[in-house]
Write an enzyme that holds these catalytic residues in place. Structure first.
Site, PDB file in Angstrom:
ATOM      1  N   GLU A 170       0.830  -1.217   0.000  1.00 31.31           N
ATOM      2  CA  GLU A 170       0.000   0.000   0.000  1.00 31.31           C
ATOM      3  C   GLU A 170       0.856   1.254   0.000  1.00 31.31           C
ATOM      4  O   GLU A 170       1.162   1.778   1.059  1.00 31.31           O
ATOM      5  CB  GLU A 170      -0.912   0.006   1.226  1.00 31.31           C
ATOM      6  CG  GLU A 170      -1.878  -1.161   1.269  1.00 31.31           C
ATOM      7  CD  GLU A 170      -2.866  -1.060   2.429  1.00 31.31           C
ATOM      8  OE1 GLU A 170      -3.169   0.049   2.873  1.00 31.31           O
ATOM      9  OE2 GLU A 170      -3.321  -2.095   2.896  1.00 31.31           O
ATOM     10  N   SER A 171       1.213   1.712  -1.143  1.00 29.08           N
ATOM     11  CA  SER A 171       0.947   1.207  -2.489  1.00 29.08           C
ATOM     12  C   SER A 171       2.156   1.576  -3.330  1.00 29.08           C
ATOM     13  O   SER A 171       2.967   2.412  -2.897  1.00 29.08           O
ATOM     14  CB  SER A 171      -0.279   1.896  -3.100  1.00 29.08           C
ATOM     15  OG  SER A 171      -1.414   1.701  -2.310  1.00 29.08           O
TER      16      SER A 171
END
Ligand SMILES: *[C@@H]1O[C@H](CO)[C@@H](O)[C@H](O)[C@H]1NC(C)=O
Ligand SMILES: *[C@@H]1O[C@H](CO)[C@@H](O)[C@H](O)[C@H]1NC(C)=O
Ligand SMILES: *[C@@H]1O[C@H](CO)[C@@H](O)[C@H](O)[C@H]1NC(C)=O
Length: 375
Positions: free
Chosen positions: A150-151
């Site tokens: 993420e991410s």
């Protein structure tokens, strides 16, 4: 233009009609009911809900969250205490009636992003990571592996993610052939939308590689609004937003428009809410003025805690049709979340899109399985 719109509406309603009157709908042709995924993440060590207490009639796949690779070797160093937790997780969940499939998830929102960006940057480090992940999955009896990066931060990292998935799939295939075991599942948790359109660094996921190499993706359709926006309340997992593209309907559609088959797309559902303090309790709509975050650590309450809060404070509960979300108010406290009503509408929406269905973050947030049973 008006004529075009008329035709569009005609075909839209025709399709809705076909969906309502036949058992196989236009869009569900690729997903048979037995393929439906009802997933949930289990935060490792959740002492309020050990794996033995998970009601496996409600789920098909449970994700162990999380494991982290070593930041130099990119291999997994599993301590003895983690090893016993992993073994307990898989053996308990596979022995339940009915059994569920298990995956371990790598990373999570709290992970140091430099680990992933370095790991994907060379073939050598990708290989170490991939080999070690497969070894861990087999050693501890998992059915698959889930990536929760993420991410990726820029187009180069997105491109490298595409390479990683390609090489990972090839290795999973090769290992399965060599050992005669069913291939490991390969999945990933991803942003609600295929494009990071809210960010300065524009970037999009490598949809082609994702579609070819992953079994499915878990689109994280939540955290759209929260205590970091101090001046107004927000529906943190709005299905619709008439004023912006930050919504589950927009995000899921963006994945499909970009070419991801709906049968590889899973909608995320939050088992938690986000809280604010209202400026004036008389003004309490979605988008009402606030002065800061409300109850809960960092303005977050699990659904279970929301239910308890509502009861103790005799809160007023409001279903917001426009966003398909729920909020409760007690004094100046405002909590936005999903209850059974909004969850049912979202699941119907996912089914109408022909998605492979849904997953929850996180399994220990439910209250007496009230929401998990809605599927
Ligand atoms: C790796 O992680 C350790 C422990 O968190 C940290 O002290 C170290 O600086 C990190 N090394 C690199 C190369 O990022
Ligand atoms: C971990 O387990 C192994 C094998 O059971 C054992 O040999 C080792 O001493 C243990 N290590 C620690 C730090 O407890
Ligand atoms: C939403 O996205 C579409 C393109 O996908 C764009 O045309 C539109 O302007 C966006 N709307 C808002 C409110 O940003």
């Amino acid at each position: 233009m008006a004529d075009f719109k008329g035709y569009y509406n005609y075909y839209y309603y025709l399709c809705v009609f076909v969906i309502l009157t036949t058992t196989t709908s236009c869009s569900m042709a690729t997903t048979s009911p037995s393929d439906v995924i009802k997933g949930a993440y289990w935060p490792s060590g959740a002492s309020d809900l050990p794996p033995s207490s998970i009601d496996t009639t409600l789920f098909t796949h449970i994700y162990y969250a999380f494991l982290s690779p070593n930041n130099v070797t990119f291999k997994f160093d599993i301590s003895n205490s983690t090893a016993s937790m992993l073994l307990d997780f898989t053996s308990t969940l596979h022995a339940k009636k009915p059994p569920v499939k298990t995956l371990f998830s790598i990373g999570g929102a709290g992970e140091d992003l430099s680990i992933f960006s370095k790991m994907v940057s060379s073939g050598h480090s990708r290989r170490s990571f991939i080999e070690s992940s497969i070894e861990v999955a087999r050693k501890f009896g998992f059915n698959g592996i889930d990536l929760d990066w993420e991410s990726p931060q820029n187009p180069k990292e997105m491109e490298n993610l595409g390479l990683l998935l390609h090489e990972w799939r090839a290795m999973v295939h090769k290992e399965s052939k060599a050992t005669g075991q069913a291939p490991l599942l390969l999945t990933a948790a991803m942003y609600f939308s295929v494009d990071f359109f809210l960010y300065d660094v524009q970037r999009s996921y490598p949809v082609d590689s994702i579609g070819k190499n992953l079994d499915w993706i878990n689109a994280m359709c939540y955290d759209y609004h929260g205590g970091w926006e101090t001046s107004t309340t927000g529906a943190q997992a709005a299905l619709f937003d008439p004023k912006s593209n930050v919504s589950t309907s927009y995000g899921l559609q963006s994945w499909i428009t970009a070419g991801l088959p709906p049968s590889k797309l899973i909608m995320g559902l939050p088992l938690y809410g986000r809280t604010w303090q209202l400026k004036d309790p008389r003004s309490h709509d979605v988008g009402a003025p606030t002065v800061g975050v409300g109850p809960g650590s960092d303005g977050v309450l699990t659904y279970s805690m929301v239910e308890a809060f509502n009861k103790v404070n005799n809160a007023m509960v409001v279903y917001d049709m426009e966003t398909v979300s729920t909020y409760s108010i007690a004094g100046t406290s405002w909590i936005g979340y999903d209850d059974t009503k909004s969850t049912i509408v979202k699941i119907k929406f996912a089914q109408a899109l022909g998605l492979r269905e849904y997953f929850f973050w996180a399994v220990n947030g439910d209250y007496n399985w009230k929401i998990s049973t809605q599927g």
